[in-house]
Enzyme design. Structure first.
Site, PDB file in Angstrom:
ATOM      1  N   GLN A 105     -24.053  47.967  64.473  1.00 24.47           N
ATOM      2  CA  GLN A 105     -23.224  47.842  63.529  1.00 24.47           C
ATOM      3  C   GLN A 105     -24.554  47.419  62.841  1.00 24.47           C
ATOM      4  O   GLN A 105     -24.403  47.554  60.851  1.00 24.47           O
ATOM      5  CB  GLN A 105     -23.111  46.158  63.545  1.00 24.47           C
ATOM      6  CG  GLN A 105     -22.560  45.801  64.707  1.00 24.47           C
ATOM      7  CD  GLN A 105     -21.471  44.764  64.510  1.00 24.47           C
ATOM      8  OE1 GLN A 105     -20.729  43.848  63.843  1.00 24.47           O
ATOM      9  NE2 GLN A 105     -22.169  44.228  65.774  1.00 24.47           N
ATOM     10  N   HIS A 123     -21.284  51.242  60.807  1.00 23.12           N
ATOM     11  CA  HIS A 123     -21.627  50.591  59.457  1.00 23.12           C
ATOM     12  C   HIS A 123     -22.054  51.672  58.400  1.00 23.12           C
ATOM     13  O   HIS A 123     -22.736  51.528  57.213  1.00 23.12           O
ATOM     14  CB  HIS A 123     -21.945  49.175  59.178  1.00 23.12           C
ATOM     15  CG  HIS A 123     -21.407  47.949  59.710  1.00 23.12           C
ATOM     16  ND1 HIS A 123     -21.449  46.682  59.880  1.00 23.12           N
ATOM     17  CD2 HIS A 123     -19.646  48.065  60.311  1.00 23.12           C
ATOM     18  CE1 HIS A 123     -20.768  45.936  60.468  1.00 23.12           C
ATOM     19  NE2 HIS A 123     -19.473  47.352  60.461  1.00 23.12           N
ATOM     20  N   SER A 192     -22.547  38.650  66.469  1.00 23.71           N
ATOM     21  CA  SER A 192     -22.700  36.927  66.088  1.00 23.71           C
ATOM     22  C   SER A 192     -20.786  37.219  66.605  1.00 23.71           C
ATOM     23  O   SER A 192     -20.423  35.690  67.142  1.00 23.71           O
ATOM     24  CB  SER A 192     -22.785  36.326  64.709  1.00 23.71           C
ATOM     25  OG  SER A 192     -21.891  37.177  63.916  1.00 23.71           O
TER      26      SER A 192
HETATM   27  N1  APR Z   1     -32.489  38.304  69.326  1.00 20.15           N
HETATM   28  C1  APR Z   1     -31.051  38.586  69.614  1.00 20.15           C
HETATM   29  N2  APR Z   1     -30.312  38.213  68.803  1.00 20.15           N
HETATM   30  C2  APR Z   1     -30.540  37.582  68.234  1.00 20.15           C
HETATM   31  C3  APR Z   1     -32.033  36.805  67.489  1.00 20.15           C
HETATM   32  C4  APR Z   1     -32.623  37.683  68.501  1.00 20.15           C
HETATM   33  N3  APR Z   1     -34.089  37.997  68.549  1.00 20.15           N
HETATM   34  N4  APR Z   1     -31.812  36.642  66.529  1.00 20.15           N
HETATM   35  C5  APR Z   1     -31.012  35.398  66.034  1.00 20.15           C
HETATM   36  N5  APR Z   1     -29.802  37.059  67.123  1.00 20.15           N
HETATM   37  C6  APR Z   1     -28.028  37.098  67.197  1.00 20.15           C
HETATM   38  C7  APR Z   1     -27.256  35.665  66.161  1.00 20.15           C
HETATM   39  O1  APR Z   1     -27.546  34.332  67.307  1.00 20.15           O
HETATM   40  C8  APR Z   1     -26.633  35.987  65.835  1.00 20.15           C
HETATM   41  O2  APR Z   1     -25.370  35.905  67.165  1.00 20.15           O
HETATM   42  O3  APR Z   1     -27.773  37.986  66.406  1.00 20.15           O
HETATM   43  C9  APR Z   1     -25.977  37.189  65.794  1.00 20.15           C
HETATM   44  C10 APR Z   1     -26.537  37.690  64.288  1.00 20.15           C
HETATM   45  O4  APR Z   1     -25.031  37.623  63.745  1.00 20.15           O
HETATM   46  P1  APR Z   1     -24.845  38.246  61.740  1.00 20.15           P
HETATM   47  O5  APR Z   1     -26.575  38.091  61.344  1.00 20.15           O
HETATM   48  O6  APR Z   1     -23.753  37.920  62.076  1.00 20.15           O
HETATM   49  O7  APR Z   1     -24.975  39.901  62.862  1.00 20.15           O
HETATM   50  P2  APR Z   1     -23.557  41.007  63.270  1.00 20.15           P
HETATM   51  O8  APR Z   1     -23.250  40.595  64.189  1.00 20.15           O
HETATM   52  O9  APR Z   1     -24.906  42.093  63.307  1.00 20.15           O
HETATM   53  O10 APR Z   1     -23.341  40.591  61.408  1.00 20.15           O
HETATM   54  C11 APR Z   1     -22.115  41.923  62.016  1.00 20.15           C
HETATM   55  O11 APR Z   1     -21.783  41.342  59.104  1.00 20.15           O
HETATM   56  O12 APR Z   1     -23.349  41.496  57.856  1.00 20.15           O
HETATM   57  C12 APR Z   1     -22.617  41.881  57.974  1.00 20.15           C
HETATM   58  O13 APR Z   1     -22.032  44.353  57.709  1.00 20.15           O
HETATM   59  C13 APR Z   1     -22.969  43.198  58.294  1.00 20.15           C
HETATM   60  O14 APR Z   1     -23.363  44.749  60.375  1.00 20.15           O
HETATM   61  C14 APR Z   1     -23.096  43.473  59.700  1.00 20.15           C
HETATM   62  C15 APR Z   1     -22.115  42.671  60.563  1.00 20.15           C
END
Ligand code: APR
Length: 251
Positions: A105, A123, A192
């Site tokens: 993503q 994305h 997430s």
């Molecule tokens: N290693 C692995 N996971 C991690 C780490 C790490 N060091 N640090 C944080 N995380 C986890 C968090 O616990 C959380 O579950 O990464 C996740 C990040 O979540 P989001 O910021 O919501 O990212 P994502 O799931 O990629 O969001 C999806 O939302 O912002 C929009 O388009 C954007 O592609 C993105 C989409």
């Protein structure tokens, strides 16, 4: 042996029986590369703007120059980041499978920089461009003073990323679902599990008979579906996982 160690051994066993693997990644994998999530304001200059508005077709229509400059800033920041051990571990793992797909993503290009080959960017990618009206791909930005620059068709140029309210690229979705349906093991890293359709990918793989391994420092809605949950940062957990997997291969 710690709980994490036991879980890693469980994950190694699942990978050991797999012929086809999908890795699905979100913002968490790039965290240890220092990439601020899109919700963090890059600097004070943008503190008064709402990213959800900037990253939308409406925001672009309203003030294309503002959105263009915001992305220039993001691109500079992202361009300075380097892949971390988590990205490299995923790239290493691909060497052991004929069928290995990374669905991300993220728009940061770090999987490619780490050496992953079969990448599906659901994305988009912040280093690619297309025009706003016709979606013509732009190979090279025109050298003029327009902000944003213009496509030869006259339309404004925008980053080739998926904005709020937009559909995901059909070809990327097709490739994602095809790989999810044929994989035996899926590794879900740093997402997430709330932004669809990517949040639904583990369920698709499970329904098609795959095992799911999740890597995340926090439990997510995906954790319930996961066969193995590796609780920890991707940059620490993935290198250990891949190292142990390689040991079983050389035994
Ligand atoms: N290693 C692995 N996971 C991690 C780490 C790490 N060091 N640090 C944080 N995380 C986890 C968090 O616990 C959380 O579950 O990464 C996740 C990040 O979540 P989001 O910021 O919501 O990212 P994502 O799931 O990629 O969001 C999806 O939302 O912002 C929009 O388009 C954007 O592609 C993105 C989409």
């Amino acid at each position: 042996m710690s709980d994490l160690d036991k879980s890693i051994d469980g994950a190694v066993k699942l990978l050991g029986t797999a012929r086809s693997v999908v890795v699905s990644t979100g913002a968490g994998i790039s965290k240890e590369s220092g990439i601020p999530t899109f919700r963090d304001a890059p600097n004070a200059l943008w503190a008064n703007y709402d990213p959800q508005t900037l990253a939308s077709p409406e925001g672009f229509r309203q003030d294309p120059a503002l959105v263009w400059r915001w992305y220039e800033d993001r691109r500079r920041m992202i361009g300075a980041a380097k892949p971390n051990p988590g990205h490299f571990a995923i790239a290493k793992l691909q060497e052991f499978f004929d069928d290995f797909v990374v669905i991300t993503q993220n728009i940061d290009d770090l999987h490619r920089k780490a050496g992953s080959q079969n990448i599906v960017e659901v994305h988009g990618n912040v280093f690619r461009y297309k025009c706003f009206d016709m979606e013509h791909p732009i190979e090279e930005l025109p050298d003029d003073d327009n902000v944003p620059p213009k496509c030869s068709c006259g339309s404004l140029i925008r980053p080739d990323v998926v904005w709020f309210g937009e559909m995901l690229p059909a070809s990327a979705l097709e490739r994602s679902f095809a790989s999810l349906e044929r994989c035996d093991t899926m590794l879900v890293v740093g997402t997430s599990g709330i932004v669809y359709p990517a949040a639904g990918f583990p369920a698709v793989a499970k329904r098609a008979g795959a095992n799911v391994i999740e890597v995340n420092p926090e439990a997510t809605p995906i954790t319930m579906e996961a066969d193995v949950f590796l609780k920890g940062p991707a940059g620490e957990v993935l290198p250990v996982l891949v190292e142990r997997f390689m040991e079983t291969r050389s035994e």
